[in-house]
Design an enzyme around this catalytic site. Structure first.
Site, short mmCIF file in Angstrom:
data_model
loop_
_atom_site.label_atom_id
_atom_site.label_comp_id
_atom_site.label_asym_id
_atom_site.label_seq_id
_atom_site.Cartn_x
_atom_site.Cartn_y
_atom_site.Cartn_z
N LYS A 1 2.40 -3.37 7.24
CA LYS A 1 2.58 -3.55 5.79
C LYS A 1 4.02 -3.20 5.40
CE LYS A 1 -0.09 -4.51 3.06
NZ LYS A 1 -0.55 -5.84 2.53
N THR B 1 0.84 -1.20 0.00
CA THR B 1 0.00 0.00 0.00
C THR B 1 0.87 1.26 0.00
OG1 THR B 1 -1.43 1.30 1.46
CG2 THR B 1 -0.14 -0.38 2.52
N ASP B 2 0.34 2.34 -0.54
CA ASP B 2 1.07 3.62 -0.49
C ASP B 2 1.21 4.13 0.95
OD1 ASP B 2 -1.60 4.32 -0.08
OD2 ASP B 2 -1.59 5.99 -1.49
N GLU B 3 0.41 3.56 1.87
CA GLU B 3 0.44 4.06 3.26
C GLU B 3 1.78 3.77 3.94
OE1 GLU B 3 -3.21 3.56 5.50
OE2 GLU B 3 -4.36 3.37 3.65
N TYR C 1 -1.40 -0.37 11.16
CA TYR C 1 -1.64 -1.07 9.89
C TYR C 1 -0.49 -0.85 8.92
CZ TYR C 1 -3.26 -1.43 5.03
OH TYR C 1 -3.35 -1.69 3.68
P1 NAD Z 1 -9.89 -6.99 2.88
O1 NAD Z 1 -9.82 -6.70 4.34
O2 NAD Z 1 -11.15 -6.72 2.13
O3 NAD Z 1 -9.56 -8.55 2.64
C1 NAD Z 1 -8.55 -9.23 3.33
C2 NAD Z 1 -8.76 -10.72 3.10
O4 NAD Z 1 -7.69 -11.42 3.75
C3 NAD Z 1 -10.06 -11.27 3.69
O5 NAD Z 1 -10.69 -12.13 2.77
C4 NAD Z 1 -9.61 -12.03 4.92
O6 NAD Z 1 -10.47 -13.12 5.26
C5 NAD Z 1 -8.23 -12.51 4.49
N1 NAD Z 1 -7.34 -12.79 5.62
C6 NAD Z 1 -7.08 -11.97 6.68
N2 NAD Z 1 -6.22 -12.57 7.52
C7 NAD Z 1 -5.90 -13.76 6.96
C8 NAD Z 1 -5.05 -14.83 7.35
N3 NAD Z 1 -4.32 -14.78 8.49
N4 NAD Z 1 -4.95 -15.92 6.53
C9 NAD Z 1 -5.68 -15.98 5.38
N5 NAD Z 1 -6.52 -15.01 4.98
C10 NAD Z 1 -6.62 -13.92 5.76
O7 NAD Z 1 -8.66 -6.23 2.24
P2 NAD Z 1 -8.53 -5.53 0.80
O8 NAD Z 1 -9.00 -4.14 0.90
O9 NAD Z 1 -9.05 -6.44 -0.23
O10 NAD Z 1 -6.94 -5.46 0.69
C11 NAD Z 1 -6.21 -6.58 0.16
C12 NAD Z 1 -4.73 -6.26 0.20
O11 NAD Z 1 -4.47 -5.08 -0.56
C13 NAD Z 1 -4.21 -5.98 1.60
O12 NAD Z 1 -2.94 -6.58 1.72
C14 NAD Z 1 -4.09 -4.46 1.67
O13 NAD Z 1 -3.05 -4.07 2.53
C15 NAD Z 1 -3.77 -4.14 0.22
N6 NAD Z 1 -4.22 -2.80 -0.22
C16 NAD Z 1 -5.50 -2.41 -0.02
C17 NAD Z 1 -5.90 -1.15 -0.49
C18 NAD Z 1 -7.33 -0.68 -0.32
O14 NAD Z 1 -7.62 0.49 -0.65
N7 NAD Z 1 -8.26 -1.51 0.13
C19 NAD Z 1 -4.99 -0.31 -1.14
C20 NAD Z 1 -3.67 -0.77 -1.33
C21 NAD Z 1 -3.30 -2.02 -0.88
P1 TYD Z 2 -10.45 4.45 4.71
O1 TYD Z 2 -11.46 4.04 3.69
O2 TYD Z 2 -10.52 3.84 6.07
O3 TYD Z 2 -9.01 4.25 4.05
P2 TYD Z 2 -7.53 4.70 4.59
O4 TYD Z 2 -7.63 5.09 6.00
O5 TYD Z 2 -6.77 3.44 4.41
O6 TYD Z 2 -7.12 5.82 3.68
O7 TYD Z 2 -10.54 6.03 4.89
C1 TYD Z 2 -10.38 6.92 3.80
C2 TYD Z 2 -10.38 8.33 4.33
O8 TYD Z 2 -11.68 8.62 4.85
C3 TYD Z 2 -9.42 8.53 5.49
O9 TYD Z 2 -8.88 9.85 5.39
C4 TYD Z 2 -10.30 8.43 6.72
C5 TYD Z 2 -11.63 8.96 6.24
N1 TYD Z 2 -12.85 8.38 6.86
C6 TYD Z 2 -13.87 9.20 7.32
O10 TYD Z 2 -13.77 10.44 7.25
N2 TYD Z 2 -14.98 8.62 7.84
C7 TYD Z 2 -15.13 7.26 7.95
O11 TYD Z 2 -16.16 6.81 8.49
C8 TYD Z 2 -14.08 6.42 7.46
C9 TYD Z 2 -14.19 4.94 7.55
C10 TYD Z 2 -12.96 7.02 6.91
#
Ligand code: NAD
Ligand code: TYD
Length: 351
Positions: free
Chosen positions: A169, A140-142, A165
């Site tokens: 990562k 992630t960019d975070e 988090y």
């Molecule tokens: P999500 O929380 O929707 O899904 C995570 C999945 O991992 C779930 O299906 C969960 O059951 C599974 N899981 C969790 N712990 C586990 C374990 N110990 N063993 C096996 N499975 C397990 O997450 P997401 O938003 O789909 O993100 C997926 C990946 O992409 C993550 O690694 C996250 O850091 C990365 N990512 C997410 C975003 C975003 O905006 N959502 C952006 C950049 C990177």
């Molecule tokens: P989120 O979807 O949790 O992603 P991330 O924290 O990984 O960027 O949040 C996106 C942005 O929205 C973040 O700046 C936090 C804000 N936010 C709210 O203002 N209200 C909410 O209820 C949530 C979940 C997030």
């Protein structure tokens, strides 16, 4: 141990492409599985997912009987199981499995350390033991921390994670880097910005606000709503992962973004406008602790080295996403009425 040469390895034709996708029942993982099965008829996928609160097999209902796809319920920290699966013949591991929500990591970081760090190490060891062709870490960019009002994250930006988090990562990224440098394991890392699209768990901002608005409930906006995120449609992210698998260089990290910065407040208002809902639903609530101000991605490297570019405009992507939640009400209602209801109560009643 000799270094692997930094080249375009493995080339498309080298990849027999039996994938182990971890966390494939979550938001991006399930979109990725759909994408890959559609794009590469010859590839097979084993999906290893422990089905935490965020994992949902409904996301994969339409492909559950596809002979190229197999689901295994299990944890990535389970060495025996991971070794058994990788030992059966895997070419590429794509590691999505993670605890992924910043707010939950503030409440309790332990599951983040276990899955995001220890789990990644178990996968890396299995990849080494069975000499797989590629380990793709979906990061992630975070991990770069927060920007001020100017500049963008490049792959040269120092890692400076601010939340539990993102710290976990970043630790996983560093483990991948170490396995490449020490053991010559063929790893690649992607660092994508905030995703939106179908099947996103409604604890994240966009599905939370769309589904709350559909229920005419308040939309909690943290602080003054001026934090900036760089939004990308998950399908563009999945295509980027495919491009990095095929054309990215081993040992390298690639940022992935869509040049689409929005303040949270502008984003919330834009979605309420698409939905024809009043801005009066917005409720400013106590800010997130350690809330990163701004993320923004410089895409130069992935575009020049792999040929990938984002395709989905924000306007089109948002409208389609809002429509998806409108049309899949039973999907999010089941989630919101389950254990998530307790989380929501705990999370938002004190703000
Ligand atoms: P999500 O929380 O929707 O899904 C995570 C999945 O991992 C779930 O299906 C969960 O059951 C599974 N899981 C969790 N712990 C586990 C374990 N110990 N063993 C096996 N499975 C397990 O997450 P997401 O938003 O789909 O993100 C997926 C990946 O992409 C993550 O690694 C996250 O850091 C990365 N990512 C997410 C975003 C975003 O905006 N959502 C952006 C950049 C990177
Ligand atoms: P989120 O979807 O949790 O992603 P991330 O924290 O990984 O960027 O949040 C996106 C942005 O929205 C973040 O700046 C936090 C804000 N936010 C709210 O203002 N209200 C909410 O209820 C949530 C979940 C997030």
């Amino acid at each position: 141990m000799a270094h692997l040469e930094k080249g375009r390895y493995p080339m498309k034709e080298d990849i027999k492409s039996r994938l182990l996708v971890t966390g494939g029942a979550g938001f991006i993982g399930s979109n990725f599985i759909h994408y890959i099965l559609g794009e590469h008829p010859e590839w097979t996928i084993t999906n290893l997912d422990s089905l935490t609160y965020a994992g949902n097999l409904e996301n994969l209902k339409d492909i559950e009987n596809d002979p190229r796809y197999k689901f295994v319920k299990g944890d990535i920290t389970n060495r025996e199981l991971v070794n058994q699966l990788v030992g059966q013949g895997i070419d590429v591991i794509v590691n999505f499995a993670a605890e992924s929500h910043v707010d939950r990591s503030i409440m309790d970081a332990s599951p983040f350390i276990r899955t995001n760090i220890e789990g990644t190490q178990v996968l890396l060891e299995a990849a080494r033991e069975y000499s797989i062709k590629l380990f793709l870490q979906v990061s992630t960019d975070e991990v770069y921390g927060s920007l001020g009002s100017t500049g963008k994250f490049s792959e040269e930006t120092s890692l400076a994670p601010n939340s539990p988090y993102s710290a976990c990562k970043a630790s996983a990224d560093l483990l991948c880097r170490a396995y490449y440098h020490t053991h010559g394991l063929p790893i690649k890392i992607t660092r994508c910005s905030n995703n939106y699209g179908p099947y996103q768990f409604p604890e994240k901002l966009i599905p939370l606000l769309v589904t709350n608005a559909l229920e005419n409930k308040e939309i909690p906006v943290y602080g003054d709503g001026m934090n900036v995120r760089d939004w990308i449609h998950t399908e563009d992210h999945c295509r980027a992962l495919d491009f990095v698998i095929q054309h990215g260089k081993v040992g390298e990290a690639y940022n992935v973004g869509s040049d689409n910065e929005q303040t949270n407040l502008d984003l919330v208002k834009a979605i309420l406008d698409i939905m024809g809902k009043s801005h009066d639903l917005i409720k400013f609530v106590t800010d997130r602790a350690g809330h990163d101000l701004r993320y923004a991605i410089d895409n130069t490297k992935i575009e020049s080295e792999t040929g990938w570019k984002p395709r989905i405009s924000f306007e089109e992507g948002l409208k389609n996403t809002v429509n998806w939640y409108v049309q899949n009400e039973s999907w999010w209602r089941r989630i919101k009425s389950g254990e998530y209801a307790d989380y929501y109560q705990q999370m938002y009643s004190q703000r």
